[in-house]
Design an enzyme around this catalytic site. Structure first.
Site, PDB file in Angstrom:
ATOM      1  N   LYS A 254      15.063  23.277  18.057  1.00 10.99           N
ATOM      2  CA  LYS A 254      13.756  23.355  17.406  1.00 10.99           C
ATOM      3  C   LYS A 254      12.723  24.038  18.297  1.00 10.99           C
ATOM      4  O   LYS A 254      11.693  24.506  17.836  1.00 10.99           O
ATOM      5  CB  LYS A 254      13.296  21.964  16.965  1.00 10.99           C
ATOM      6  CG  LYS A 254      14.166  21.474  15.805  1.00 10.99           C
ATOM      7  CD  LYS A 254      13.580  20.385  14.972  1.00 10.99           C
ATOM      8  CE  LYS A 254      14.526  20.147  13.791  1.00 10.99           C
ATOM      9  NZ  LYS A 254      14.351  18.913  13.106  1.00 10.99           N
ATOM     10  N   ARG A 255      13.016  24.098  19.575  1.00 12.25           N
ATOM     11  CA  ARG A 255      12.052  24.734  20.489  1.00 12.25           C
ATOM     12  C   ARG A 255      12.252  26.249  20.594  1.00 12.25           C
ATOM     13  O   ARG A 255      11.434  26.938  21.149  1.00 12.25           O
ATOM     14  CB  ARG A 255      12.147  24.101  21.883  1.00 12.25           C
ATOM     15  CG  ARG A 255      11.356  22.797  21.966  1.00 12.25           C
ATOM     16  CD  ARG A 255      11.585  22.128  23.301  1.00 12.25           C
ATOM     17  NE  ARG A 255      12.967  21.666  23.415  1.00 12.25           N
ATOM     18  CZ  ARG A 255      13.411  20.531  22.878  1.00 12.25           C
ATOM     19  NH1 ARG A 255      12.599  19.766  22.207  1.00 12.25           N
ATOM     20  NH2 ARG A 255      14.668  20.160  23.011  1.00 12.25           N
TER      21      ARG A 255
END
Ligand code: GLU
Length: 489
Positions: A254-255
């Site tokens: 997600k980063r």
């Protein structure tokens, strides 16, 4: 049979492309079969719930063009549609399971369970619940309660039972009984049921016929099937969609900022919802023909679970940019104008002329063919959004060419006589006159003009570009370029 499908996000963050795609597949299947699509909020993990996340999910799904017939924010005949509003319902079914002997109170503490798991691992066994509290007598239970122990509730699962089911996407899946972890918790010590319990009660009571969800839930399905069996209910059909991988084939983190992962960001960056809808639909599903640009209606008309892929889908940012560009091109400039306003607003001071809506509309119309996203507009159209332009090195080289001075002087003369505001037609005539007067044509004629006015050698239609720049700025830039050229000469 009318089909009923749901998307059941946990409100723990922003709407991710993976979740949006799951919602989309459920929505498409429901629409394709004239069924019902439901938005349910699974907020049983109290510690992870994020305030307003559910509303944000709803907003982003609606932005994408996904609508639901029943849901947490609009109600319906099977509500409420938020787990924490359904606690008394779950309680009733927990009691039912306890009464039928399918569930029991477990008083083991977290420390005891951790110790047990440790010993099992050391003995080379898969960690599983030992069944210690399975056969407690009423007296033993009372004594443990008197000690102040707070029980959880576990489902008694049949021993040595291989669970299998036919996944709508993957075919038959079987699970080794040793991998099940034994009797599992259905209610936590805070009295809240776990996801695996709530989801079964909700899917059953809401008469869900098909569950399409991410493959990370495959391992939950056997537990859910044990619950269906304990209740004597028929489970829905399950289909687990494959992961979305990055372009490099790696699992998305997600980063990772190399691709846009949250629907909110697509909105912010100026993607059109119909493009994102189309793109997400093709992440794991393929239509029969070659055509990839498909309207929502066309996708609904063709959608089938058989054409969902078992293998992972690769997120292709180039395809996304292309697709969004195609949808931007297909919309009218009038339609796009309100969507680009937020990106142009910051330039109101450097480009006061941008206050004119007709001007902004023409800017959009001039550039919409080349935009991959609407937020790119100020960057690609920077020459229009400030009084001065920066000349690129190619533009400088072009201006240093001997013929440039003749062309620019000829244009300056024409502009002295042409006092009306510029239009594309007037500019066309003016450039013709410049051609005659300067004796230059083709590139030698157009390039210096473009270099002086936009600072670049390439760009959109030259006549429209000059008209949109406006007479005053064109003269100003021409004079600056001439000053430079003369000083060089
Ligand atoms: N709440 C789960 C999630 O957000 C959905 C599980 C399901 O669809 O059964 O992943």
């Amino acid at each position: 049979m009318t089909v009923r499908l749901r998307y059941a996000p946990s409100p723990t963050g922003h709407l991710h492309i993976g979740g949006a795609r799951t919602a989309l597949f459920n929505y498409l299947y429901a629409k394709r079969h004239g069924g019902t699509f439901i938005l349910r909020i699974e907020d049983t993990d109290l510690g992870r719930n994020v305030e307003r996340a559910a509303e944000e999910f709803a907003q982003n799904l609606r932005w994408l063009g996904i609508e639901w017939d029943e849901g947490f924010d609009q109600g319906g005949a099977f509500g409420p549609y938020t787990c924490t509003e359904r606690l008394p319902i779950y309680q009733q079914y927990v009691s039912q399971l306890k009464a039928s002997g399918h569930a029991y109170d477990c008083f083991c503490t977290e420390e005891e369970l951790a110790e047990q798991a440790q010993l099992q691992s050391e003995a080379g066994e898969m960690p599983h619940y030992s069944g210690k509290c399975r056969h407690l007598t009423a007296d033993e239970r009372a004594a443990l309660l008197a000690e102040g122990r707070v029980p959880t509730v576990r489902l008694r699962i049949p021993e040595n039972r291989t669970v299998s089911f036919v996944d709508m996407i993957r075919g038959e899946l079987s699970f080794d009984p040793n991998s099940s972890g034994g009797d599992f918790r259905i209610v936590k010590s805070n009295g809240i049921p776990v996801y695996n319990f709530a989801v079964v009660i909700d899917d059953h009571l809401m008469e869900i016929t098909h569950v399409v969800r991410g493959e990370e839930h495959i391992s939950n399905t056997p537990r859910q099937l044990h619950l269906y069996e304990a209740f004597g209910w028929t489970p829905p059909a399950f289909g687990h969609v494959s992961l979305i991988l990055g372009p490099d084939g790696r699992k998305l983190s997600k980063r990772d900022e190399s691709i846009i992962q949250f629907i909110e960001q697509y909105k912010d960056f100026g993607y059109l919802p119909e493009a994102v809808f189309n793109f997400l639909a093709l992440l794991g599903w393929s239509p029969e023909g070659e055509q990839e640009l498909l309207s929502q209606e066309a996708i609904v008309a063709q959608f089938s679970l058989e054409r969902l892929s078992k293998s992972s889908a690769y997120f292709d940012p180039v395809k996304l940019a292309w697709m969004n560009g195609q949808y931007i091109k297909a919309r009218s400039a009038d339609d796009l104008l309100p969507l680009v306003e937020p990106y142009l607003a910051p330039y109101a001071t450097t480009a006061p002329w941008s206050a004119d809506a007709k001007w902004r509309r023409e800017l959009v119309s001039l550039y919409q063919e080349q935009l991959a996203s609407l937020s790119e507009l100020p960057q690609v159209a920077s020459a229009f959004l400030a009084p001065d332009v920066q000349w690129s090195s190619e533009a400088v080289a072009c201006l240093e060419n001997l013929s440039a001075q003749t062309v620019l002087e000829a244009l300056s003369d024409v502009l002295d006589e042409q006092t009306e505001e510029l239009t594309a037609d007037r500019v066309k005539d003016m450039i013709k006159t410049v051609q005659t007067n300067s004796g230059q044509k083709g590139k030698d004629l157009f390039m210096p003009i473009r270099a002086a006015v936009t600072g670049e050698l390439h760009g959109r239609d030259l006549n429209r570009t000059l008209a949109l720049t406006g007479r005053t700025l064109v003269i100003q830039r021409l004079q600056a370029a001439l000053a430079f050229v003369r000083q060089k000469g």
